[in-house]
Motif scaffolding. Structure first.
Motif, short mmCIF file in Angstrom:
data_model
loop_
_atom_site.label_atom_id
_atom_site.label_comp_id
_atom_site.label_asym_id
_atom_site.label_seq_id
_atom_site.Cartn_x
_atom_site.Cartn_y
_atom_site.Cartn_z
N LEU A 1 6.77 12.86 -65.34
CA LEU A 1 6.69 13.91 -64.15
C LEU A 1 5.34 14.69 -64.32
N ILE A 2 4.69 14.68 -63.18
CA ILE A 2 3.33 15.09 -63.10
C ILE A 2 3.67 16.47 -62.95
N PRO A 3 2.85 17.46 -63.99
CA PRO A 3 2.93 19.06 -63.68
C PRO A 3 2.34 19.66 -62.45
N TYR A 4 2.66 20.81 -61.98
CA TYR A 4 2.19 21.18 -60.64
C TYR A 4 1.08 22.27 -61.29
N ARG A 5 -0.23 21.85 -60.99
CA ARG A 5 -1.20 22.69 -61.23
C ARG A 5 -1.34 23.30 -62.70
N ASP A 6 -0.82 22.31 -63.64
CA ASP A 6 -1.10 22.56 -65.15
C ASP A 6 -1.25 21.31 -65.81
N GLU B 1 -0.84 18.29 -54.01
CA GLU B 1 -1.15 19.14 -55.14
C GLU B 1 -0.77 18.52 -56.48
N TYR B 2 0.05 17.74 -56.55
CA TYR B 2 0.44 16.97 -57.72
C TYR B 2 -0.60 15.95 -58.18
N MET B 3 -0.96 15.38 -57.13
CA MET B 3 -2.06 14.28 -57.14
C MET B 3 -3.37 14.64 -57.46
N LEU B 4 -3.55 16.03 -57.41
CA LEU B 4 -4.76 16.54 -57.79
C LEU B 4 -4.82 16.75 -59.41
N THR B 5 -3.53 17.07 -60.14
CA THR B 5 -3.36 17.21 -61.46
C THR B 5 -3.57 15.87 -62.02
N LEU B 6 -2.97 14.85 -61.44
CA LEU B 6 -3.11 13.62 -61.92
C LEU B 6 -4.46 13.03 -61.97
N GLN B 7 -5.26 13.50 -60.86
CA GLN B 7 -6.70 12.82 -60.79
C GLN B 7 -7.49 13.72 -61.89
N MET C 1 -10.49 13.14 -67.02
CA MET C 1 -10.88 13.52 -68.37
C MET C 1 -10.51 12.40 -69.30
N PHE C 2 -9.42 11.46 -68.78
CA PHE C 2 -8.94 10.39 -69.71
C PHE C 2 -9.05 9.26 -68.80
N PRO C 3 -10.24 8.46 -68.60
CA PRO C 3 -10.16 7.41 -67.65
C PRO C 3 -8.98 6.15 -68.13
N ILE C 4 -8.52 5.48 -67.22
CA ILE C 4 -7.47 4.66 -67.40
C ILE C 4 -7.83 3.49 -66.33
N PRO C 5 -9.09 2.76 -66.84
CA PRO C 5 -9.36 1.60 -65.90
C PRO C 5 -8.51 0.37 -65.82
N ALA D 1 6.06 10.80 -61.09
CA ALA D 1 6.60 11.42 -59.96
C ALA D 1 6.33 12.94 -60.12
N SER D 2 6.31 13.74 -58.93
CA SER D 2 6.10 15.03 -59.13
C SER D 2 7.26 15.66 -59.72
N ASP D 3 6.93 16.85 -60.53
CA ASP D 3 7.88 17.50 -61.35
C ASP D 3 8.81 18.46 -60.55
N ASN D 4 9.48 17.85 -59.63
CA ASN D 4 10.32 18.82 -58.76
C ASN D 4 11.49 17.97 -58.25
N GLU D 5 12.19 18.44 -57.57
CA GLU D 5 13.66 17.90 -57.15
C GLU D 5 13.62 16.57 -56.44
N SER D 6 12.36 16.51 -55.40
CA SER D 6 12.15 15.21 -55.02
C SER D 6 11.82 14.23 -55.86
N GLY D 7 10.69 14.44 -56.79
CA GLY D 7 10.42 13.74 -57.89
C GLY D 7 11.38 13.02 -58.63
N LEU D 8 12.55 13.92 -59.21
CA LEU D 8 13.44 13.31 -59.82
C LEU D 8 14.35 12.35 -58.93
N GLN D 9 14.77 12.64 -57.49
CA GLN D 9 15.34 11.68 -56.68
C GLN D 9 14.57 10.55 -56.78
#
Length: 801
Positions: A251-256, A285-291, A296-300, A222-230
């Motif tokens: 929690l997926i970091p935001y642009r980090d 924006e969060y999904m870009l970080t996950l992508q 970098m580390f493929p999970i097939p 989940a995104s590392d924000n209030e919505s993701g925690l909920q």
């Protein structure tokens, strides 16, 4: 929270605070930061903050610096996002052409691009509030402020920011994409509405999807924000109710992505071989970080369940599709309702028809690789004959954005609220100058109409719109083309089934040949039950066989079911079968042997009886008390035959006869021995002169003893049968897995009195024989009185089994 919001707003607005010191004429001519906008005048203006362009980012550089600049340029127009803007324009045109809806009043629009950036969204929002081409905070550049509502639909974080901003002015805001449950708070956001469902509905859809495929071991990113925690808290709670477990929450970091410790933890969680299903929540924006992490580390070979917060079709401008990690994923999408006439509207697009649409030139260049604007020595100038159906993106008029319908509905919702206000107040075209945007909220709450797609539109008490979702299966083909297949839907208003899935058309990742499994433990086969592991989650367990007398008819049962009393488990312990009824039968070796012995002894007694009858006149027979001998031999024959009643399936008749017939027969036998013994003792004592025992000598006395003793047993048996007689019953307790067919003795007291009386006679007989043991040898009965004890024992040996 309010303090933080104010601090952020002050920072964003700092360059403009100097406006307060300027006079009115100079405020609107300052060169403030601008945002690209599309404006069409009208009697009333509906504002819109809509995403058209996407930012093309370098894999790493954009995540090491803060991209904060007011003049940031958007590079990549996305055709499906542009459809949202076209749906807005199309809805305005439809309303203005409708003579029944807002007659004599035209609607205009002021659309701003946000490029999925918070700063640009804020600039666009302030620009719409200012009403001019410049952004002037808290100032109206137009002479008449005609803004009546705002339609926006970017990320939840920005939507909440805009909701607070516009909420200060009581301007109705209709969200076409933000589903955050916080927006349902009417105290904090009393003027916020949306044409998409509350996020809680989406959570329920995800939980039902997990339940449908039987996945009990899932991970959550989940995104590392209030919505993701909920979201994570809600999913964790609801999945536990469905006997599913959350294996991990990251929690997926935001642009980090440079936080190595965090990144390593995410990758390790994703590589757990027991977890094949991941729930992903986060905007683009969060999904870009996950992508990037997955690049970098493929999970097939995993199944991804993607929330509507990320439009899958708009997220592939970063990677080649052959590196796309979400192949075979399932995504929730807004319901794809058809907008009548919208496709024809798109096919009719032409830059000459919409000269104010500054976004169209970007789209046109992407479609035809030519420039609409005239430049010197431009060799890529458009001819003007380009048509949409011949563009390089044929999907533009065939596949529609999932949010186009929401934008279309939002604009019509504002129009109908204005129309209700128009009818209620009798507003004319000249009166529109006096309309205040805050007044429209009263009518927004009560709208109820059917849109062009035939769907009823109304808001509940929280400003939410009741709608469902489509379930999309995303698949990447060998030619690196992406396709989204609708495989099901979720309708929260359905009475019978909310979730409908067609399993046969779901396209899983090529790694899977069937529906993937995601479990912490293997499925417990029928006949086994779950046994919780100490210290582990409920989804992690061992499988142990059901105990005796219990079954597990289905797989993965938490507990075994006890079989009915007349049934027992089969060898696999997955079903109950009727118990085997067992009893002493003639077909068994034991029953056959006992029957043979009883019959043999019967024949032997019969042979002796025949011998006595033949020799009845001989002195030895006469001296042995012929009558008692006959009675004794007959009763012994009956005793041996009584053993046969104990063999075979118990019946009511046999249960009644078993103990009573034997008790009477054996009492007669023992009474005969007792009479013979008493006669021998009396005969020995009567030889003395003057003995009064002589009168007891003779057959009359001995026969009386037998008759009296036997009648007592008969009376006892009759009393027993008259009060509580024996009856057949099935004994299910004594032998495991078997039913013993036996006779219940009815009254135990009667049974014990019968046995006790026989024992009493035997004891008296034995006692008298013991007293006569020293008689002279000429008295054969005294010498061989133990013969009667032998008979006694032989009868009981045949009786006990």
């Amino acid at each position: 929270m309010r303090f933080i919001f104010c601090a952020v707003l002050i920072v964003l607005m700092f360059p403009w605070v100097v406006v307060a010191s300027l006079n009115d004429s100079s405020r609107c001519i300052l060169d403030f930061p601008r945002s690209e906008s599309y404006y069409q005048d009208g009697d009333l203006i509906i504002g819109g903050v809509i995403t058209v362009h996407l930012m093309r980012k370098n894999f790493l550089s954009d995540f090491t610096t803060v991209p904060f600049a007011f003049n940031t340029v958007c590079f990549v127009p996305h055709f499906m996002s542009y459809q949202n803007l076209l749906a807005f324009v199309f809805a305005i045109q439809e309303i203005n052409r409708d003579p029944e809806l807002l007659p004599n009043i035209t609607l205009g629009f002021h659309l701003n691009e946000n490029c999925l950036q918070e700063n640009r969204a804020n600039i666009g929002a302030l620009s719409i509030l200012s009403g001019g081409t410049h952004t002037v905070p808290n100032y109206q550049c137009d002479q008449v402020h005609k803004l009546v509502a705002i339609v926006d639909g970017i990320s939840s974080k920005v939507s909440l920011l805009l909701a607070r901003l516009y909420g200060m002015y009581k301007i109705p805001q209709i969200k076409y994409a933000a589903m955050d449950p916080v927006l349902s708070d009417r105290i904090s956001f009393p003027t916020s509405y949306r044409t998409v469902p509350n996020e809680n509905v989406q959570y329920k859809a995800i939980v039902d999807l997990i339940k449908h495929f039987g996945w009990s071991w899932v991970g959550i990113l989940a995104s590392d924000n209030e919505s993701g925690l909920q979201v994570s808290q809600y999913l964790h709670r609801e999945l536990s109710k469905e006997n599913s477990c959350v294996a991990f929450l990251e929690l997926i970091p935001y642009r980090d992505i440079l936080d190595e410790k965090r990144r390593t933890r995410i990758v390790q969680s994703l590589r757990d071989p027991s977890i094949n299903v991941f729930i992903v929540y986060g905007d683009r924006e969060y999904m870009l970080t996950l992508q990037i992490i997955l690049y970098m580390f493929p999970i097939p070979g995993k199944v991804w369940i993607i929330s509507t917060q990320w439009d899958v079709s708009a997220g592939f401008d970063y990677f080649f599709l052959n590196f796309f990690p979400f192949n075979g994923s399932l995504a929730l999408s807004m319901r794809d309702n058809h907008i009548p006439g919208f496709q024809d509207f798109i096919l009719g697009l032409n830059p000459d028809m919409y000269p104010n649409d500054i976004f169209l030139r970007y789209i046109w260049f992407e479609f035809f690789y030519c420039n609409i604007e005239i430049h010197p020595n431009d060799t890529m100038r458009c001819t003007g004959n380009e048509r949409v159906e011949n563009s390089s993106v044929p999907e533009f008029y065939k596949i529609f954005s999932p949010y186009s319908y929401s934008v279309y509905t939002a604009v019509f919702a504002v129009a109908h609220a204005l129309h209700n206000m128009y009818l209620h107040k009798g507003i004319t075209r000249e009166d529109v100058k006096g309309i205040n945007a805050w007044e429209i909220n009263k009518y927004m709450k009560n709208i109820n109409f059917t849109n062009g797609a035939g769907e009823n539109v109304h808001f509940d008490e929280n400003g939410d719109f009741s709608a469902g979702f489509d379930i999309i299966s995303w698949i990447v083909y060998a030619n690196e083309s992406l396709d989204g297949i609708k495989v099901g839907s979720y309708d929260p208003q359905a009475i019978s089934r909310e979730l409908i899935i067609n399993d046969s058309i779901v396209r899983w990742n090529p790694v899977f040949t069937k529906i993937p499994m995601s479990r912490c433990s293997e499925i417990c086969a029928p006949g086994f039950r779950k046994s919780a592991r100490q210290g582990a989650l409920s989804c992690c367990y061992d499988c142990i066989p059901c105990p005796d007398g219990e079954i597990a008819s289905e797989a993965d049962m938490d507990s075994c079911t006890k079989c009915p009393e007349d049934q027992w488990h089969n060898a696999k312990r997955n079903m109950c079968v009727h118990k085997v009824v067992t009893y002493l039968s003639y077909g068994e070796p034991l029953g056959m042997s006992l029957a043979f012995i009883s019959f043999l002894l019967f024949l032997l007694s019969g042979f002796i009886l025949a011998l006595f009858i033949k020799k009845k006149d001989t002195p030895i027979v006469k001296a042995n008390n012929r009558d008692l001998s006959f009675i004794l031999l007959l009763s012994l024959k009956m005793c041996f035959l009584c053993s046969l009643i104990f063999i075979g399936h118990p019946l009511r008749v046999t249960c009644i006869l078993r103990q009573t017939v034997f008790g009477i027969s054996f009492s007669v036998s023992v009474s005969s021995i007792l009479a013979k013994t008493v006669t021998v003792v009396i005969a020995f004592k009567a030889v003395k002169p003057g003995s009064h025992l002589r009168k007891f000598l003779g057959n009359k006395f001995s026969n009386s003893v037998v008759l009296f003793c036997s009648l007592l047993q008969i009376v006892i048996c009759v009393s027993w049968l008259g009060t509580s007689p024996p009856f057949p019953r099935y004994n299910m307790e004594d032998e495991v897995g078997k039913i013993v067919a036996e006779c219940n003795e009815g009254s135990l007291l009667g049974f014990y009195i019968v046995l006790g009386y026989m024992g009493f006679l035997a004891f008296v007989s034995f006692l008298i024989a013991f007293l006569a043991r020293n008689l002279p040898d000429v008295f054969n009965e005294a010498k061989y009185i133990t013969f009667s004890m032998l008979v006694f024992c032989s009868v009981w040996i045949s009786f006990i089994p």
